[in-house]
Scaffold this motif. Structure first.
Motif, PDB file in Angstrom:
ATOM      1  N   THR A   1      -2.573  -6.257  -9.450  1.00  0.00           N
ATOM      2  CA  THR A   1      -1.344  -5.870  -9.323  1.00  0.00           C
ATOM      3  C   THR A   1      -2.088  -4.732  -7.674  1.00  0.00           C
ATOM      4  O   THR A   1      -3.399  -3.631  -7.745  1.00  0.00           O
ATOM      5  CB  THR A   1      -1.176  -4.554  -9.844  1.00  0.00           C
ATOM      6  OG1 THR A   1      -1.311  -5.607 -11.623  1.00  0.00           O
ATOM      7  CG2 THR A   1      -0.150  -4.152  -9.907  1.00  0.00           C
ATOM      8  N   VAL A   2      -1.007  -4.449  -6.927  1.00  0.00           N
ATOM      9  CA  VAL A   2      -1.012  -3.545  -6.059  1.00  0.00           C
ATOM     10  C   VAL A   2      -0.353  -2.588  -5.897  1.00  0.00           C
ATOM     11  O   VAL A   2       0.346  -2.267  -7.045  1.00  0.00           O
ATOM     12  CB  VAL A   2      -0.249  -4.087  -4.457  1.00  0.00           C
ATOM     13  CG1 VAL A   2      -0.551  -3.264  -3.686  1.00  0.00           C
ATOM     14  CG2 VAL A   2      -0.764  -5.251  -4.227  1.00  0.00           C
ATOM     15  N   ILE A   3      -1.068  -0.896  -6.251  1.00  0.00           N
ATOM     16  CA  ILE A   3      -1.456   0.278  -6.768  1.00  0.00           C
ATOM     17  C   ILE A   3      -0.478   1.206  -5.293  1.00  0.00           C
ATOM     18  O   ILE A   3       0.256   1.899  -6.008  1.00  0.00           O
ATOM     19  CB  ILE A   3      -2.300   0.652  -6.852  1.00  0.00           C
ATOM     20  CG1 ILE A   3      -3.205   0.131  -8.876  1.00  0.00           C
ATOM     21  CG2 ILE A   3      -1.920   2.211  -7.613  1.00  0.00           C
ATOM     22  CD1 ILE A   3      -4.401   0.705  -9.253  1.00  0.00           C
ATOM     23  N   LYS A   4      -1.169   1.710  -4.204  1.00  0.00           N
ATOM     24  CA  LYS A   4      -0.878   1.464  -2.938  1.00  0.00           C
ATOM     25  C   LYS A   4      -0.583   0.669  -2.445  1.00  0.00           C
ATOM     26  O   LYS A   4      -1.839   0.087  -1.450  1.00  0.00           O
ATOM     27  CB  LYS A   4      -1.436   3.200  -3.162  1.00  0.00           C
ATOM     28  CG  LYS A   4      -1.300   3.768  -2.189  1.00  0.00           C
ATOM     29  CD  LYS A   4      -1.829   5.053  -1.893  1.00  0.00           C
ATOM     30  CE  LYS A   4      -1.264   5.973  -2.070  1.00  0.00           C
ATOM     31  NZ  LYS A   4       0.112   6.167  -2.127  1.00  0.00           N
ATOM     32  N   PRO A   5       0.202   0.791  -1.666  1.00  0.00           N
ATOM     33  CA  PRO A   5       0.143  -0.725  -0.356  1.00  0.00           C
ATOM     34  C   PRO A   5      -0.291  -0.116   0.520  1.00  0.00           C
ATOM     35  O   PRO A   5      -0.498   1.093   1.116  1.00  0.00           O
ATOM     36  CB  PRO A   5       1.997  -1.289  -0.002  1.00  0.00           C
ATOM     37  CG  PRO A   5       2.063  -0.117  -1.837  1.00  0.00           C
ATOM     38  CD  PRO A   5       1.483   0.732  -1.970  1.00  0.00           C
ATOM     39  N   LYS A   6      -0.567  -1.377   1.765  1.00  0.00           N
ATOM     40  CA  LYS A   6      -1.252  -0.645   3.254  1.00  0.00           C
ATOM     41  C   LYS A   6      -0.469   0.619   3.398  1.00  0.00           C
ATOM     42  O   LYS A   6       0.367   0.778   4.274  1.00  0.00           O
ATOM     43  CB  LYS A   6      -1.595  -1.435   3.874  1.00  0.00           C
ATOM     44  CG  LYS A   6      -2.154  -1.562   5.632  1.00  0.00           C
ATOM     45  CD  LYS A   6      -2.185  -2.450   6.390  1.00  0.00           C
ATOM     46  CE  LYS A   6      -2.743  -2.327   7.366  1.00  0.00           C
ATOM     47  NZ  LYS A   6      -2.445  -3.383   8.205  1.00  0.00           N
ATOM     48  N   MET A   7      -1.395   1.962   3.835  1.00  0.00           N
ATOM     49  CA  MET A   7      -1.211   3.222   4.592  1.00  0.00           C
ATOM     50  C   MET A   7      -2.148   3.449   5.246  1.00  0.00           C
ATOM     51  O   MET A   7      -3.440   3.453   5.537  1.00  0.00           O
ATOM     52  CB  MET A   7      -0.799   4.206   2.865  1.00  0.00           C
ATOM     53  CG  MET A   7      -2.383   4.740   2.387  1.00  0.00           C
ATOM     54  SD  MET A   7      -2.197   6.026   1.107  1.00  0.00           S
ATOM     55  CE  MET A   7      -2.047   7.332   2.207  1.00  0.00           C
TER      56      MET A   7
END
Length: 124
Positions: A93-99
């Motif tokens: 699961t992606v928790i925080k997408p690329k930032m």
């Protein structure tokens, strides 16, 4: 300190086959079994003459994977969006997408199949 302080990591797992499949799919690599470790143990590819820590997936009695936080391991990527795009298909699961981290590059946070949160980091 004359060397980088982190030299090894272990990600504890409940289901080695499931965890191996996740990491091999996301990072497009093959984990190497270490049969003499005294436990179920698969190491990430590493080069001793390069910067960065080596590590392994470990299934060890009394050591559980999962939440709670406190320690977060970041994996180097050329573009963390690429590995991030493989996470859901590999069962995570992606928790925080690329930032953006400004001058420090970019990061994503994902949850593996065992409940471990890991970071993905890239300069682009």
């Amino acid at each position: 300190m004359a060397v980088n302080p982190v030299i090894w990591f272990e990600l504890y797992v409940d289901d080695m086959a499931r965890a191996r499949a996740f990491y091999e799919a996301v990072f497009q690599l093959t984990l190497e079994p270490l049969p003499d470790a005294g436990m179920e143990y698969f190491a990430f590819p590493m080069q001793n003459d390069q910067v960065g820590a080596g590590g392994a997936l470990a299934k060890m009695e009394g050591m559980a994977p999962g939440g709670g936080g406190g320690t977060l391991i970041y994996f180097h990527c050329d573009d963390c969006a690429v590995e991030e795009s493989r996470v859901a298909g590999a069962g995570g699961t992606v928790i925080k997408p690329k930032m953006s981290l400004g001058a420090y590059g970019f990061m994503s946070l994902v949850l593996d199949t065992e409940g471990n949160t890991i970071g993905l980091h890239s300069q682009a």
